[in-house]
Every structure is written in structure tokens, then in C-alpha cells.
Design a protein around this motif. Structure first.
Motif, PDB file in Angstrom:
ATOM      1  N   MET A 248     -33.249 -55.848 -27.357  1.00 55.74           N
ATOM      2  CA  MET A 248     -32.218 -55.819 -26.328  1.00 55.74           C
ATOM      3  C   MET A 248     -30.981 -55.052 -26.790  1.00 55.74           C
ATOM      4  O   MET A 248     -30.446 -54.208 -26.060  1.00 55.74           O
ATOM      5  CB  MET A 248     -31.837 -57.255 -25.939  1.00 55.74           C
ATOM      6  CG  MET A 248     -32.972 -58.026 -25.284  1.00 55.74           C
ATOM      7  SD  MET A 248     -33.552 -57.218 -23.777  1.00 55.74           S
ATOM      8  CE  MET A 248     -35.241 -57.810 -23.720  1.00 55.74           C
ATOM      9  N   GLU A 249     -30.534 -55.323 -28.006  1.00 61.76           N
ATOM     10  CA  GLU A 249     -29.309 -54.713 -28.494  1.00 61.76           C
ATOM     11  C   GLU A 249     -29.493 -53.233 -28.833  1.00 61.76           C
ATOM     12  O   GLU A 249     -28.627 -52.402 -28.534  1.00 61.76           O
ATOM     13  CB  GLU A 249     -28.811 -55.460 -29.739  1.00 61.76           C
ATOM     14  CG  GLU A 249     -28.390 -56.891 -29.480  1.00 61.76           C
ATOM     15  CD  GLU A 249     -27.047 -56.969 -28.771  1.00 61.76           C
ATOM     16  OE1 GLU A 249     -26.444 -55.912 -28.496  1.00 61.76           O
ATOM     17  OE2 GLU A 249     -26.590 -58.094 -28.479  1.00 61.76           O
ATOM     18  N   ASN A 250     -30.596 -52.882 -29.466  1.00 59.90           N
ATOM     19  CA  ASN A 250     -30.787 -51.517 -29.945  1.00 59.90           C
ATOM     20  C   ASN A 250     -31.531 -50.620 -28.961  1.00 59.90           C
ATOM     21  O   ASN A 250     -31.215 -49.430 -28.849  1.00 59.90           O
ATOM     22  CB  ASN A 250     -31.534 -51.530 -31.280  1.00 59.90           C
ATOM     23  CG  ASN A 250     -30.721 -52.168 -32.394  1.00 59.90           C
ATOM     24  OD1 ASN A 250     -30.618 -53.378 -32.480  1.00 59.90           O
ATOM     25  ND2 ASN A 250     -30.133 -51.353 -33.252  1.00 59.90           N
ATOM     26  N   GLU A 251     -32.526 -51.173 -28.282  1.00 66.93           N
ATOM     27  CA  GLU A 251     -33.287 -50.351 -27.344  1.00 66.93           C
ATOM     28  C   GLU A 251     -32.870 -50.586 -25.892  1.00 66.93           C
ATOM     29  O   GLU A 251     -33.304 -49.859 -25.001  1.00 66.93           O
ATOM     30  CB  GLU A 251     -34.788 -50.623 -27.515  1.00 66.93           C
ATOM     31  CG  GLU A 251     -35.296 -50.304 -28.914  1.00 66.93           C
ATOM     32  CD  GLU A 251     -36.804 -50.349 -28.996  1.00 66.93           C
ATOM     33  OE1 GLU A 251     -37.460 -50.322 -27.927  1.00 66.93           O
ATOM     34  OE2 GLU A 251     -37.330 -50.402 -30.121  1.00 66.93           O
ATOM     35  N   LYS A 252     -32.067 -51.612 -25.683  1.00 64.75           N
ATOM     36  CA  LYS A 252     -31.526 -51.906 -24.356  1.00 64.75           C
ATOM     37  C   LYS A 252     -32.604 -51.931 -23.271  1.00 64.75           C
ATOM     38  O   LYS A 252     -32.498 -51.284 -22.229  1.00 64.75           O
ATOM     39  CB  LYS A 252     -30.436 -50.893 -23.994  1.00 64.75           C
ATOM     40  CG  LYS A 252     -29.240 -50.938 -24.940  1.00 64.75           C
ATOM     41  CD  LYS A 252     -28.099 -50.045 -24.471  1.00 64.75           C
ATOM     42  CE  LYS A 252     -26.890 -50.181 -25.381  1.00 64.75           C
ATOM     43  NZ  LYS A 252     -25.736 -49.373 -24.927  1.00 64.75           N
ATOM     44  N   MET A 253     -33.638 -52.713 -23.533  1.00 70.01           N
ATOM     45  CA  MET A 253     -34.727 -52.827 -22.566  1.00 70.01           C
ATOM     46  C   MET A 253     -34.250 -53.403 -21.240  1.00 70.01           C
ATOM     47  O   MET A 253     -34.859 -53.167 -20.192  1.00 70.01           O
ATOM     48  CB  MET A 253     -35.858 -53.695 -23.141  1.00 70.01           C
ATOM     49  CG  MET A 253     -36.588 -53.085 -24.320  1.00 70.01           C
ATOM     50  SD  MET A 253     -38.044 -54.059 -24.810  1.00 70.01           S
ATOM     51  CE  MET A 253     -39.134 -53.796 -23.404  1.00 70.01           C
ATOM     52  N   THR A 255     -31.905 -52.553 -19.419  1.00 72.63           N
ATOM     53  CA  THR A 255     -31.433 -51.553 -18.452  1.00 72.63           C
ATOM     54  C   THR A 255     -32.530 -51.100 -17.496  1.00 72.63           C
ATOM     55  O   THR A 255     -32.255 -50.427 -16.511  1.00 72.63           O
ATOM     56  CB  THR A 255     -30.864 -50.323 -19.179  1.00 72.63           C
ATOM     57  OG1 THR A 255     -31.865 -49.777 -20.046  1.00 72.63           O
ATOM     58  CG2 THR A 255     -29.631 -50.709 -20.005  1.00 72.63           C
ATOM     59  N   ASN A 256     -33.774 -51.487 -17.783  1.00 67.73           N
ATOM     60  CA  ASN A 256     -34.888 -51.215 -16.874  1.00 67.73           C
ATOM     61  C   ASN A 256     -34.861 -52.254 -15.749  1.00 67.73           C
ATOM     62  O   ASN A 256     -35.088 -53.438 -15.988  1.00 67.73           O
ATOM     63  CB  ASN A 256     -36.211 -51.268 -17.631  1.00 67.73           C
ATOM     64  CG  ASN A 256     -37.421 -51.067 -16.723  1.00 67.73           C
ATOM     65  OD1 ASN A 256     -37.290 -50.744 -15.537  1.00 67.73           O
ATOM     66  ND2 ASN A 256     -38.599 -51.268 -17.277  1.00 67.73           N
ATOM     67  N   ALA A 257     -34.574 -51.800 -14.536  1.00 65.05           N
ATOM     68  CA  ALA A 257     -34.449 -52.742 -13.402  1.00 65.05           C
ATOM     69  C   ALA A 257     -35.763 -53.444 -13.086  1.00 65.05           C
ATOM     70  O   ALA A 257     -35.769 -54.516 -12.482  1.00 65.05           O
ATOM     71  CB  ALA A 257     -33.940 -51.994 -12.169  1.00 65.05           C
ATOM     72  N   ILE A 291     -32.025 -62.014 -19.541  1.00 65.22           N
ATOM     73  CA  ILE A 291     -31.854 -60.580 -19.300  1.00 65.22           C
ATOM     74  C   ILE A 291     -30.526 -60.309 -18.598  1.00 65.22           C
ATOM     75  O   ILE A 291     -29.816 -59.351 -18.920  1.00 65.22           O
ATOM     76  CB  ILE A 291     -33.029 -60.028 -18.465  1.00 65.22           C
ATOM     77  CG1 ILE A 291     -34.339 -60.179 -19.248  1.00 65.22           C
ATOM     78  CG2 ILE A 291     -32.791 -58.568 -18.100  1.00 65.22           C
ATOM     79  CD1 ILE A 291     -34.345 -59.497 -20.599  1.00 65.22           C
ATOM     80  N   ASN A 292     -30.170 -61.168 -17.665  1.00 65.01           N
ATOM     81  CA  ASN A 292     -28.897 -60.983 -16.959  1.00 65.01           C
ATOM     82  C   ASN A 292     -27.695 -61.145 -17.886  1.00 65.01           C
ATOM     83  O   ASN A 292     -26.661 -60.497 -17.704  1.00 65.01           O
ATOM     84  CB  ASN A 292     -28.793 -61.957 -15.783  1.00 65.01           C
ATOM     85  CG  ASN A 292     -29.610 -61.498 -14.589  1.00 65.01           C
ATOM     86  OD1 ASN A 292     -30.000 -60.327 -14.507  1.00 65.01           O
ATOM     87  ND2 ASN A 292     -29.870 -62.394 -13.661  1.00 65.01           N
ATOM     88  N   VAL A 314     -21.731 -49.339 -12.471  1.00 63.23           N
ATOM     89  CA  VAL A 314     -21.883 -50.181 -13.662  1.00 63.23           C
ATOM     90  C   VAL A 314     -23.114 -51.077 -13.520  1.00 63.23           C
ATOM     91  O   VAL A 314     -23.924 -51.202 -14.440  1.00 63.23           O
ATOM     92  CB  VAL A 314     -20.621 -51.042 -13.884  1.00 63.23           C
ATOM     93  CG1 VAL A 314     -20.878 -52.088 -14.974  1.00 63.23           C
ATOM     94  CG2 VAL A 314     -19.450 -50.164 -14.274  1.00 63.23           C
ATOM     95  N   GLY A 315     -23.240 -51.697 -12.365  1.00 61.52           N
ATOM     96  CA  GLY A 315     -24.368 -52.593 -12.137  1.00 61.52           C
ATOM     97  C   GLY A 315     -25.708 -51.898 -12.280  1.00 61.52           C
ATOM     98  O   GLY A 315     -26.617 -52.391 -12.954  1.00 61.52           O
ATOM     99  N   TYR A 316     -25.828 -50.721 -11.680  1.00 59.00           N
ATOM    100  CA  TYR A 316     -27.082 -49.983 -11.760  1.00 59.00           C
ATOM    101  C   TYR A 316     -27.362 -49.508 -13.185  1.00 59.00           C
ATOM    102  O   TYR A 316     -28.513 -49.510 -13.637  1.00 59.00           O
ATOM    103  CB  TYR A 316     -27.064 -48.800 -10.799  1.00 59.00           C
ATOM    104  CG  TYR A 316     -27.181 -49.201  -9.343  1.00 59.00           C
ATOM    105  CD1 TYR A 316     -28.312 -49.878  -8.881  1.00 59.00           C
ATOM    106  CD2 TYR A 316     -26.163 -48.927  -8.439  1.00 59.00           C
ATOM    107  CE1 TYR A 316     -28.423 -50.262  -7.549  1.00 59.00           C
ATOM    108  CE2 TYR A 316     -26.263 -49.307  -7.102  1.00 59.00           C
ATOM    109  CZ  TYR A 316     -27.398 -49.975  -6.663  1.00 59.00           C
ATOM    110  OH  TYR A 316     -27.507 -50.359  -5.351  1.00 59.00           O
TER     111      TYR A 316
END
Length: 346
Positions: A248-253, A255-257, A291-292, A314-316
């Protein structure tokens, strides 16, 4: 029949009778209704029909062709039922697609073969390849596919440091039991035709004894989101949590909606069930909530770093698929709205 034949008939047919009853239970009585319950009921029903045909044919070699062909039609559907049951268990959050196509396709092929060759149940489709050989090859193909689906669980068996959860144990038991029945039927020409039926009865009762002693009905019967009282061990949970946080922190998974629990579990090389248990039992959250939280944290960083950025953008950028979802999640987690938060840091 003499006494030995009567006993043989009793034990070989006992599993068939109970499998029929339990399959109807999963179809009509088991609650809550789930696709996993349906597939398990269907798997038991197809096995019961296939094995029931074997029992009748063994004790009456003059059995009508129609009954034999019905048994073979059920046999060709055992593989798909196993595969989709395993898939619905290990990927509970994903939508099971195209399963009806598999069932309709193979049932249609079986009916077609029955009409084209009404005088025999085992015609030669091509040179050197009979219909029964094709059926068992299809069944084996689905067994292999199901094995690939739980390859990580199978791998745990050979690792001294890895421990099988109750859910892992159940899925492996269903898979191995089906494999043993396939082997019993495939090799019956070297043993006895009734061995397949006896194997089914033995495995059937063995599996349900496991259910009784391990006391994991909630996790086993198509509801893998409910776990046994035992949590993941602290050391393993810590390692998995670190791995999850890294993704989550490094690959920021996040951000995939369209991110799903199975996507994250695949990256972590674990079963979705294990990840779900980690998040629910050890972290005390749901997958969506977790995730949220990451998304809202990222949104706060974006707002702080760029006071000109539009809040909707920002949200998207953080992975929310709508403005309303972003605003409601932000308010629930921070007790303030994105607009008020932006004003507070201006």
C-alpha cells in the motif's frame, strides 16, 4: 445376492444415498444462500449420480443404456463442479463468470454423443480414443486447474514453517478426495469396478468426520468470511501485515479504483481467505475500510502539498470511483469534509 454381496451393496450405496440428501440440503435448505453452497451441492449430486450408476451396473450388468449414459453425463460435470467450488471458496470476493457455459457445453456434448451412438455408452470418437477416455481426461483437466487454483495451499504441505488453517485443510481435503475417486475409477480395470463406489463412500464419511472434529462449519460451507475462533498466529500476522503495508505504501495499490481483495492476496502470494481473515480478525477492519483509510491518508497528503488542486480530482487520484464515495469516506474517517480540511490548513 449372498451376504457378502449385500454388505458390499450396502456400503457402496450408503455414500450415494447420503450424498443425495446433503446435496438437496445445500440446494434448498442451507442458509445463507451462496454460490459456494450451490457448487458444493452440485458436486455432491454429480458424484452421487455417477457412483450410483456404478453400483447399479456392478450388481446388474444388463442395466439399460439410458442409466449408464446419465451416469456418464454426470461424470463429465464433476470436474467443472469441483473447479468452480474451489474457485468460489478461494476467491470469495470475485464474480464467478462463465460457469453456466461450462456446464451447458459438456452436458450438451454428452447428450449429443448419446443420440449419435444409442447402442453403446462407450463409442470410439476418433481412432484410439473412446468416449469414456475423453470424459476422464476432461475431469482430470479440471482437477489440474483446481490444483493450480490452490497451489499456494498445496505448497504449505511441503513447508515445515507453514501451517494449514482449517479452511486450507478443508479445501485440500475436497480436492484430494476428488482426485482419489478419479484415480479409483481410472484404475478399476486393474482392481474392481466397485472400488470407485467404495472409495466415494469412504472419502465422503471421512470428510464429514473432519467437519465434526475440526468444528469449522461456518468456514467450510461456502462462507469463508466467517472463521474459526483461532486467529492467525502473531508472528505470521505481523509478517503479513508488514507485507500488506508495503504494497500500500510503496506500490499504492489502493489507487486502483477496481482493486479487489483477490488482487492484493495474489500479490502477497496467499489465499484471499487468509488475507480476509488477517484484515478482519487481526486488524479488526473490513477490506473496504482498510483501503479507504489508505486513500484518505493519500488525499490529505495531496491537499497539503497542492492547495490549487481540485478536491474532486483528489478523490479520483486516490482511487475513489465517485465524488460522493470520496466525501463520505473522508468524513467518516476524519470527522470533517475535504473542503473544511483544506480550509483548516490554508
Amino acid at each position: 445376492m449372498n451376504i457378502s454381496d449385500e454388505l458390499l451393496f450396502f456400503f457402496s450405496a450408503l455414500g450415494v444415498f447420503n450424498a443425495l440428501l446433503i446435496s438437496f440440503y445445500f440446494f434448498f435448505a442451507k442458509k445463507p444462500k451462496s454460490i459456494s453452497n450451490f457448487f458444493l451441492g452440485f458436486l455432491l449430486l454429480m458424484l452421487a449420480i455417477r457412483v450410483g450408476k456404478s453400483v447399479l451396473y456392478y450388481f446388474n450388468s444388463d442395466l439399460a443404456q439410458i442409466f449408464i449414459k446419465v451416469g456418464l453425463a454426470a461424470c463429465i460435470l464433476i470436474g467443472p463442479a469441483l473447479y468452480f467450488y474451489i474457485k468460489s471458496c478461494v476467491r470469495p470476493d470475485s464474480k464467478i463468470r462463465f460457469w453456466k457455459l461450462h456446464f451447458v457445453l459438456w452436458l450438451g456434448v454428452s447428450i449429443l454423443i448419446g443420440f449419435l451412438f444409442p447402442e453403446t455408452h462407450d463409442p470410439w470418437i476418433v481412432r484410439g480414443l473412446s468416449w469414456m477416455t475423453i470424459i476422464y481426461t476432461i475431469w482430470l483437466g479440471y482437477i489440474i486447474a483446481a490444483g493450480w487454483m490452490i497451489r499456494h495451499t498445496i505448497g504449505k504441505v511441503f513447508k515445515r514453517t507453514a501451517k494449514l488453517s482449517d479452511f486450507d485443510f478443508w479445501v485440500l481435503s475436497v480436492f484430494l478426495g476428488n482426485t482419489i475417486i478419479w484415480v479409483a475409477y481410472k484404475t478399476c480395470s486393474y482392481t474392481s469396478y466397485i472400488v470407485g463406489a467404495l472409495s466415494f463412500s469412504f472419502i465422503f464419511y471421512l470428510l464429514f468426520l473432519l467437519i465434526h472434529f475440526r468444528r469449522t462449519k461456518g468456514a467450510i460451507f461456502g462462507n469463508p468470511s466467517k472463521y474459526s475462533n483461532r486467529k492467525i498466529e502473531a508472528t505470521e500476522a505481523e509478517n503479513l501485515s508488514t507485507q500488506l503495508n508495503y504494497l500500500m505504501e510503496n506500490e499504492k495499490m489502493y489507487t486502483n479504483a477496481d482493486l479487489k481483495l483477490s488482487d492484493v492476496a495474489s500479490r502477497m502470494n496467499i489465499l484471499p481467505h487468509t488475507l480476509s481473515q488477517l484484515i478482519n480478525d487481526n486488524l479488526g477492519k473490513s477490506f473496504t475500510s482498510l483501503i479507504n483509510e489508505y486513500r484518505v491518508r493519500e488525499a490529505k497528503n495531496l491537499i497539503r502539498s497542492n492547495d490549487q488542486i481540485k478536491l474532486e480530482a483528489v478523490g479520483y487520484d486516490c482511487g475513489f470511483n465517485s465524488k460522493s464515495t470520496f466525501y463520505s469516506a473522508f468524513k467518516r474517517i476524519t470527522n470533517t469534509t475535504p473542503a473544511k480540511y483544506k480550509e483548516s490548513i490554508s
